[in-house]
Write a protein that holds these residues in place. Structure first.
Motif, mmCIF file in Angstrom:
data_model
loop_
_atom_site.group_PDB
_atom_site.id
_atom_site.type_symbol
_atom_site.label_atom_id
_atom_site.label_comp_id
_atom_site.label_asym_id
_atom_site.label_seq_id
_atom_site.Cartn_x
_atom_site.Cartn_y
_atom_site.Cartn_z
ATOM 1 N N ALA A 253 5.598 0.109 4.423
ATOM 2 C CA ALA A 253 3.966 -0.505 4.651
ATOM 3 C C ALA A 253 2.983 0.501 4.516
ATOM 4 N N THR A 254 3.090 1.858 4.496
ATOM 5 C CA THR A 254 2.152 2.835 4.342
ATOM 6 C C THR A 254 1.571 2.708 2.926
ATOM 7 N N ILE A 255 2.211 1.963 2.046
ATOM 8 C CA ILE A 255 1.932 2.034 0.643
ATOM 9 C C ILE A 255 0.553 1.235 0.595
ATOM 10 N N GLU A 256 0.263 0.549 1.809
ATOM 11 C CA GLU A 256 -1.311 -0.264 1.896
ATOM 12 C C GLU A 256 -2.275 0.634 1.490
ATOM 13 N N ILE A 257 -2.230 1.796 2.036
ATOM 14 C CA ILE A 257 -3.261 2.909 1.614
ATOM 15 C C ILE A 257 -3.567 3.006 0.205
ATOM 16 N N VAL A 258 -2.439 3.282 -0.416
ATOM 17 C CA VAL A 258 -2.626 3.285 -1.853
ATOM 18 C C VAL A 258 -2.892 2.170 -2.535
ATOM 19 N N ILE A 259 -2.788 1.012 -2.036
ATOM 20 C CA ILE A 259 -3.375 -0.359 -2.795
ATOM 21 C C ILE A 259 -4.876 -0.303 -2.464
ATOM 22 N N ALA A 260 -4.981 -0.007 -1.244
ATOM 23 C CA ALA A 260 -6.572 -0.096 -0.662
ATOM 24 C C ALA A 260 -7.560 0.829 -1.408
#
Length: 303
Positions: A253-260
């Motif tokens: 779920a840390t990939i959320e930062i990249v998506i943001a």
């Protein structure tokens, strides 16, 4: 795939949050509507799928009560309250310690010890978040650290509780995941409403006035946060916990930062800095390591 869906939806919260902040929206009101949307949407789904899921025992209700405080109120309220005393950069870095805490809790509570690769991925993800924030040029200075860190720690505990409770329920079937999800947001709505009333000292009439004061644009974005980011995002994450460990899900779920960062660059027309690109690369490598652990145990073709 469910975690990636949740991460994409959560990643949209950053640019949407900036829009709501520019519209001078009360973020506690946003948290309240979020919980209400999830309860309403999830409740309608239960009525359509299986109304018997609304029947829970007293012991199950007690569990739901604890989960609603830590897993719903902690997530929805803690982060927004922390931003009153911490910079966004500080809040994000502290918040994303939750994959490491989830990893520890998964080993101690769930008896699902992480592999060395997953431990490396969790640390790499946290480093990536730090590099991303530092590279954005945002100040890490705070105004009142004690209160701000207390609120962000509540938010961290909320994400840890959400991950571990969701995994525990999926494995032990003490209560149906759907029932836990809907009732927790119903009680979460109650707790947030109580907190909002005390914090703002509003009466029932004040509630109506606060909701009426929202513009159509504010309502549109808030409903997206409620039904899109919260209902579909958190339910997708819950479904993922039926298949993979909480420690693995939280790391991915840390990939959320990249998506943001990507969405902010596209919609706000802001090119990412070198630090943000490097941090995003580290986070992506961490996610690849975490998903590699899954692929070694399950075959996507067999699934």
């Amino acid at each position: 795939m469910f975690v990636l869906v949740a991460s994409f939806l959560w990643g949209t919260l950053s640019p949407v949050g900036k829009i709501l902040a520019a519209l001078k929206t009360d973020m506690l009101l946003v948290a309240l509507v979020r919980a209400g949307c999830v309860f309403l949407g999830g409740g309608l789904f239960l009525l359509w799928r299986d109304p018997s899921l609304f029947r829970i025992s007293f012991k199950q209700f007690i569990l739901v009560g604890f989960f609603s405080i830590f897993g719903v109120v902690g997530i929805y309220v803690g982060y927004f309250m922390a931003l009153q005393d911490l910079t966004v950069a500080t809040a994000v870095v502290v918040l994303y310690t939750y994959p490491l805490l989830t990893l520890i809790g998964s080993a101690l509570i769930m008896k699902e010890p992480p592999s060395p690769t997953l431990i490396l991925a969790a640390f790499l993800g946290l480093i990536g978040v730090g590099v991303t924030v530092w590279g954005s040029g945002t100040s890490l200075l705070i105004r009142e650290s004690v209160r701000g860190f207390l609120w962000i720690f509540i938010s961290v505990l909320g994400m840890v509780a959400y991950s571990l409770f969701g995994r525990w329920v999926a494995k032990n079937q003490f209560i149906a995941q759907e029932s836990l999800f809907v009732y927790a947001h119903f009680l979460g709505f109650f707790w947030i409403a109580l907190f909002y009333g005390v914090f703002h000292s509003v009466s029932l009439t004040g509630w109506v006035q606060a909701l009426r004061s929202l513009s159509p644009a504010q309502w549109g974005w808030i409903l997206y946060v409620g039904f899109g980011v919260s209902l579909f995002g958190y339910s997708s994450y819950f479904l993922a916990l039926r298949t993979i460990e909480a420690s693995t899900a939280s790391t991915i779920a840390t990939i959320e930062i990249v998506i943001a960062i990507t969405l902010t660059s596209l919609f706000m027309k802001q090119l990412p800095t070198a630090g943000e690109l490097l941090g995003s690369l580290l986070i992506t490598i961490a996610v690849v390591l975490a998903t590699g652990k899954i692929s070694s145990k399950f075959s996507i073709f067999q699934q």
